[in-house]
Design a protein around this motif. Structure first.
Motif, PDB file in Angstrom:
ATOM      1  N   LYS A   4       0.846  -1.191   0.000  1.00 10.67           N
ATOM      2  CA  LYS A   4       0.000   0.000   0.000  1.00 10.67           C
ATOM      3  C   LYS A   4       0.887   1.249   0.000  1.00 10.67           C
ATOM      4  O   LYS A   4       1.774   1.381   0.831  1.00 10.67           O
ATOM      5  N   LEU A   6       1.230   5.624  -0.373  1.00 10.02           N
ATOM      6  CA  LEU A   6       0.660   6.971  -0.342  1.00 10.02           C
ATOM      7  C   LEU A   6       1.630   7.908  -1.045  1.00 10.02           C
ATOM      8  O   LEU A   6       2.841   7.823  -0.806  1.00 10.02           O
ATOM      9  N   VAL A  31      -3.154   3.917  -2.146  1.00  7.48           N
ATOM     10  CA  VAL A  31      -4.340   4.056  -1.293  1.00  7.48           C
ATOM     11  C   VAL A  31      -4.738   5.503  -1.045  1.00  7.48           C
ATOM     12  O   VAL A  31      -5.811   5.774  -0.509  1.00  7.48           O
ATOM     13  N   THR A  44      -1.314   9.572   6.197  1.00  5.38           N
ATOM     14  CA  THR A  44      -0.535   8.406   6.614  1.00  5.38           C
ATOM     15  C   THR A  44      -1.134   7.795   7.876  1.00  5.38           C
ATOM     16  O   THR A  44      -1.266   6.566   7.980  1.00  5.38           O
ATOM     17  N   PRO A  49      -0.383   3.358   5.132  1.00  2.00           N
ATOM     18  CA  PRO A  49       0.311   2.754   3.986  1.00  2.00           C
ATOM     19  C   PRO A  49       1.580   2.040   4.426  1.00  2.00           C
ATOM     20  O   PRO A  49       2.101   2.273   5.523  1.00  2.00           O
TER      21      PRO A  49
END
Length: 224
Positions: A4, A6, A31, A44, A49
């Motif tokens: 994942k 960010l 994400v 976050t 992530p």
């Protein structure tokens, strides 16, 4: 396992381009994103992530301060942070590595480099761009007098010290295992103990530590 990601960058085109590239990979999912450091910290914490792509220069709060706040979170909630910059010898990047960022990547790097960087950083068992990372760190130490060996290293066994030296040379766990004629699992155990004893978060921070404690001297050809 899905990685994942960010993306934090003040340019919408950059965020969209990176997201399209990464989402096209079967093992990576973007994400969320943020346009400044404040948003990066908030998102976050909300999205948790595995990897944060963090631009160095952003409004409101720059990437360095955002990275510092993200990396100060409890370990179980702390993602890997990959700094994005237009200059590979940016002083901001060195400071980010010092506080625990996992590496840095030029924003104009080829697409394949970005994908590989996310995977390397997420796995955590190799140093991203070892030669460039070491060049960056060495440049920061060359102007300083050679450091004496720090008492911090006394906490390590001789084998653990050897593992730290090999990490600082840019070797992955697999390469260290071959160099020491031990299993990769044994290397992972040693790496974990080195990190725990010295309070290190990441391999990039371990390279900085090796120089700061005098284990490695900038410019020493024996270490290359």
């Amino acid at each position: 396992m899905q990685i994942k990601v960010l993306i934090a960058d003040d340019q919408a085109m950059v965020r969209a381009g990176f997201a399209a590239l990464l989402n096209a990979q079967a093992d990576i999912e973007v994400v969320g994103d943020a346009e400044d450091g404040v948003g990066a910290v908030t998102e976050t914490a909300r999205l948790r992530p595995d990897v944060v792509l963090m631009d160095v220069r952003m409004p409101t709060m720059d990437g360095l301060e955002a990275a510092r706040r993200i990396l100060s979170a409890p370990e179980e909630r702390r993602p890997r942070v990959l700094m994005l910059t237009t200059f590979d010898l940016d002083d901001y990047v060195y400071e980010a590595l010092r506080m625990g960022a996992s590496g840095f990547l030029l924003k104009d790097a080829p697409p394949g480099d970005l994908i590989a960087a996310v995977r390397v950083v997420a796995a955590g068992d190799a140093l991203l761009a070892p030669s460039v990372t070491r060049r960056l760190i060495e440049q920061s130490f060359k102007a300083k007098p050679a450091l004496r060996r720090s008492a911090k290293l006394d906490a390590l066994t001789p084998r653990e010290e050897e593992v730290l030296r090999l990490i600082a040379r840019g070797l992955s766990n697999t390469e260290i295992a071959k160099a020491l004629f031990v299993s990769e699992q044994t290397v992972k155990t040693h790496v974990g103990k080195v990190f725990s004893k010295l309070g290190l978060r990441d391999r990039a921070q371990a390279v900085v530590c090796a120089y700061e404690t005098g284990l490695i001297t900038a410019g020493d050809p024996r270490e290359h």
